[in-house]
Scaffold this motif. Structure first.
Motif, short mmCIF file in Angstrom:
data_model
loop_
_atom_site.label_atom_id
_atom_site.label_comp_id
_atom_site.label_asym_id
_atom_site.label_seq_id
_atom_site.Cartn_x
_atom_site.Cartn_y
_atom_site.Cartn_z
N GLU A 67 27.41 11.62 -56.73
CA GLU A 67 25.96 11.42 -56.59
C GLU A 67 25.67 10.21 -55.71
OE1 GLU A 67 22.53 11.73 -59.84
OE2 GLU A 67 23.60 9.81 -59.97
N GLU A 68 26.50 9.17 -55.79
CA GLU A 68 26.29 7.97 -54.99
C GLU A 68 26.42 8.26 -53.49
OE1 GLU A 68 28.21 6.64 -58.91
OE2 GLU A 68 28.30 8.36 -57.56
N ASP A 69 27.37 9.12 -53.12
CA ASP A 69 27.52 9.48 -51.72
C ASP A 69 26.37 10.37 -51.26
OD1 ASP A 69 29.91 8.07 -51.30
OD2 ASP A 69 31.09 9.69 -52.16
N ALA A 70 25.90 11.24 -52.14
CA ALA A 70 24.74 12.06 -51.81
C ALA A 70 23.51 11.19 -51.56
CB ALA A 70 24.46 13.07 -52.92
N ALA A 71 23.38 10.10 -52.34
CA ALA A 71 22.24 9.18 -52.16
C ALA A 71 22.29 8.53 -50.79
CB ALA A 71 22.25 8.14 -53.27
N TRP A 72 23.49 8.22 -50.29
CA TRP A 72 23.63 7.64 -48.95
C TRP A 72 23.10 8.62 -47.92
CZ3 TRP A 72 25.76 8.81 -44.28
CH2 TRP A 72 25.90 7.77 -43.36
N TRP A 73 23.46 9.89 -48.06
CA TRP A 73 23.00 10.89 -47.10
C TRP A 73 21.49 11.11 -47.18
CZ3 TRP A 73 25.31 12.58 -42.98
CH2 TRP A 73 26.69 12.52 -42.89
N ALA A 74 20.93 10.98 -48.37
CA ALA A 74 19.48 11.13 -48.51
C ALA A 74 18.75 10.07 -47.69
CB ALA A 74 19.09 11.03 -49.98
N VAL A 75 19.26 8.85 -47.71
CA VAL A 75 18.68 7.77 -46.90
C VAL A 75 18.94 8.03 -45.42
CG1 VAL A 75 18.78 5.30 -46.39
CG2 VAL A 75 18.85 6.09 -48.76
N GLU A 76 20.15 8.41 -45.08
CA GLU A 76 20.55 8.64 -43.69
C GLU A 76 19.70 9.71 -43.03
OE1 GLU A 76 23.11 8.42 -40.19
OE2 GLU A 76 22.58 7.05 -41.82
N LEU A 77 19.41 10.78 -43.76
CA LEU A 77 18.67 11.90 -43.20
C LEU A 77 17.18 11.86 -43.52
CD1 LEU A 77 21.18 14.81 -43.92
CD2 LEU A 77 20.89 13.53 -41.79
N GLY A 78 16.80 10.96 -44.43
CA GLY A 78 15.39 10.85 -44.79
C GLY A 78 14.85 12.07 -45.52
N ARG A 79 15.69 12.62 -46.40
CA ARG A 79 15.23 13.80 -47.15
C ARG A 79 15.97 13.87 -48.49
NH1 ARG A 79 17.99 18.47 -43.33
NH2 ARG A 79 19.62 19.12 -44.77
N ASP A 80 15.44 14.65 -49.38
CA ASP A 80 16.03 14.80 -50.70
C ASP A 80 17.34 15.56 -50.60
OD1 ASP A 80 16.13 14.63 -53.53
OD2 ASP A 80 15.39 16.69 -53.68
N ILE A 81 18.34 15.11 -51.34
CA ILE A 81 19.63 15.79 -51.39
C ILE A 81 19.90 16.10 -52.86
CG2 ILE A 81 22.09 15.68 -50.89
CD1 ILE A 81 20.52 15.53 -48.36
N PRO A 82 19.52 17.28 -53.34
CA PRO A 82 19.68 17.60 -54.76
C PRO A 82 21.13 17.93 -55.11
CG PRO A 82 18.83 19.50 -53.59
CD PRO A 82 18.88 18.37 -52.59
N PRO A 83 21.48 17.90 -56.39
CA PRO A 83 22.83 18.29 -56.80
C PRO A 83 23.16 19.71 -56.31
CG PRO A 83 21.69 17.24 -58.62
CD PRO A 83 20.67 17.44 -57.54
N GLY A 84 24.37 19.88 -55.83
CA GLY A 84 24.81 21.17 -55.31
C GLY A 84 24.60 21.34 -53.83
N ALA A 85 23.90 20.40 -53.18
CA ALA A 85 23.57 20.55 -51.76
C ALA A 85 24.79 20.49 -50.85
CB ALA A 85 22.56 19.48 -51.34
N PHE A 86 25.88 19.90 -51.33
CA PHE A 86 27.11 19.86 -50.55
C PHE A 86 27.99 21.09 -50.81
CE2 PHE A 86 25.60 15.59 -50.63
CZ PHE A 86 25.97 15.03 -49.43
N GLY A 87 27.48 21.99 -51.63
CA GLY A 87 28.29 23.13 -52.03
C GLY A 87 29.26 22.77 -53.13
N GLU A 88 29.01 21.62 -53.79
CA GLU A 88 29.94 21.15 -54.82
C GLU A 88 29.68 21.83 -56.16
OE1 GLU A 88 26.56 18.07 -55.48
OE2 GLU A 88 27.31 19.40 -53.89
N ASN A 89 30.76 22.08 -56.89
CA ASN A 89 30.65 22.61 -58.25
C ASN A 89 30.31 21.50 -59.24
OD1 ASN A 89 33.36 24.23 -57.04
ND2 ASN A 89 31.69 25.50 -57.80
N LEU A 90 30.87 20.31 -59.00
CA LEU A 90 30.67 19.18 -59.91
C LEU A 90 30.02 18.03 -59.16
CD1 LEU A 90 34.20 19.10 -61.64
CD2 LEU A 90 32.20 20.47 -62.26
N THR A 91 28.84 17.63 -59.60
CA THR A 91 28.21 16.41 -59.09
C THR A 91 28.52 15.31 -60.10
OG1 THR A 91 26.42 17.73 -58.13
CG2 THR A 91 26.06 15.36 -58.32
N THR A 92 29.17 14.23 -59.62
CA THR A 92 29.64 13.19 -60.52
C THR A 92 28.84 11.90 -60.36
OG1 THR A 92 31.25 12.28 -58.94
CG2 THR A 92 31.97 14.12 -60.33
N TYR A 93 28.94 11.05 -61.37
CA TYR A 93 28.34 9.72 -61.31
C TYR A 93 29.38 8.72 -61.81
CZ TYR A 93 25.51 5.62 -62.32
OH TYR A 93 25.03 4.34 -62.36
#
Length: 214
Positions: A67-93
């Motif tokens: 989830e922390e890496d997804a948050a980086w991409w959300a800032v980088e792209l300026g858009r929401d990155i919900p769980p599963g957006a990377f095609g991942e089965n497990l979103t971790t924290y």
């Protein structure tokens, strides 16, 4: 802090022009499941896999992304990155996915998993996000997420602790394997010291070392 699962994500068959399967279908569009999900040795129950030549199989049965890496991409792209957006089965924290050692074992719910290798970005991923240069940017970021094999089948669900129960002494991480395979080939020899490295990846490393100028 003990790591945990934020969500377990499943993908239905999605038809799109960017889908990698010859049929034009992909399972990359994953959404959080409403309850526990069975992780089997041969796949995640209820999850669609399109292009089986490059996805699925015993060495990449489950895909985890932080989830922390997804948050980086959300800032980088300026858009929401919900769980599963990377095609991942497990979103971790609070799990160091990039720093996970190849071969380390995770206890989650009643399942036991083993880290195998990083994810390699593909055109399906770039097409799904609608970011043409995503492969280049994803590679430069070098936070690829981790594939895992299922050693003991079991159910996992949102909120389950992620416990690292075993970690090999060789110390080669998912991030190091990714960098060696992409931007830092000088790291490739170190990968041959990893007994748990998937055989297909080991053969690829050996070929590259045998023909360094190819």
């Amino acid at each position: 802090m003990t790591g945990r699962l934020v969500t377990v994500n499943l993908g239905a068959a999605t038809e799109a022009e960017w889908a990698g399967d010859a049929s034009g279908r992909s399972g990359i569009d994953k959404r959080p499941a409403g309850g526990p999900v069975l992780l089997r040795v041969d796949g995640v129950a209820g999850d669609f896999i399109g292009e089986r030549a490059h996805h699925g199989g015993p060495d990449q049965t489950v895909y985890a992304y932080a989830e922390e890496d997804a948050a980086w991409w959300a800032v980088e792209l300026g858009r929401d990155i919900p769980p599963g957006a990377f095609g991942e089965n497990l979103t971790t924290y609070a799990v160091d996915v990039t720093g996970a050692v190849v071969g380390e074992r995770w206890q989650i719910g009643s399942a036991l998993l083993e880290v195998t290798k990083p994810r390699t970005p593909c055109r399906t991923f770039a097409g799904f996000w609608g970011v043409p240069d995503l492969i280049k940017r994803f590679t430069a970021r070098a936070a690829p997420g981790a594939y895992l094999r299922v050693l003991r089948e079991g159910e996992v669900g949102a909120g389950d602790p992620v416990e690292v129960v075993e970690r090999p002494e060789h110390g080669v991480t998912v991030g190091e394997v990714f960098r060696a395979s992409t931007l830092e080939p000088e790291l490739l020899p170190r990968l041959l010291d990893v007994p748990e490295l998937p055989e297909s990846l080991r053969r690829k490393v050996e070929r590259r070392l045998a023909t360094p100028d190819a």
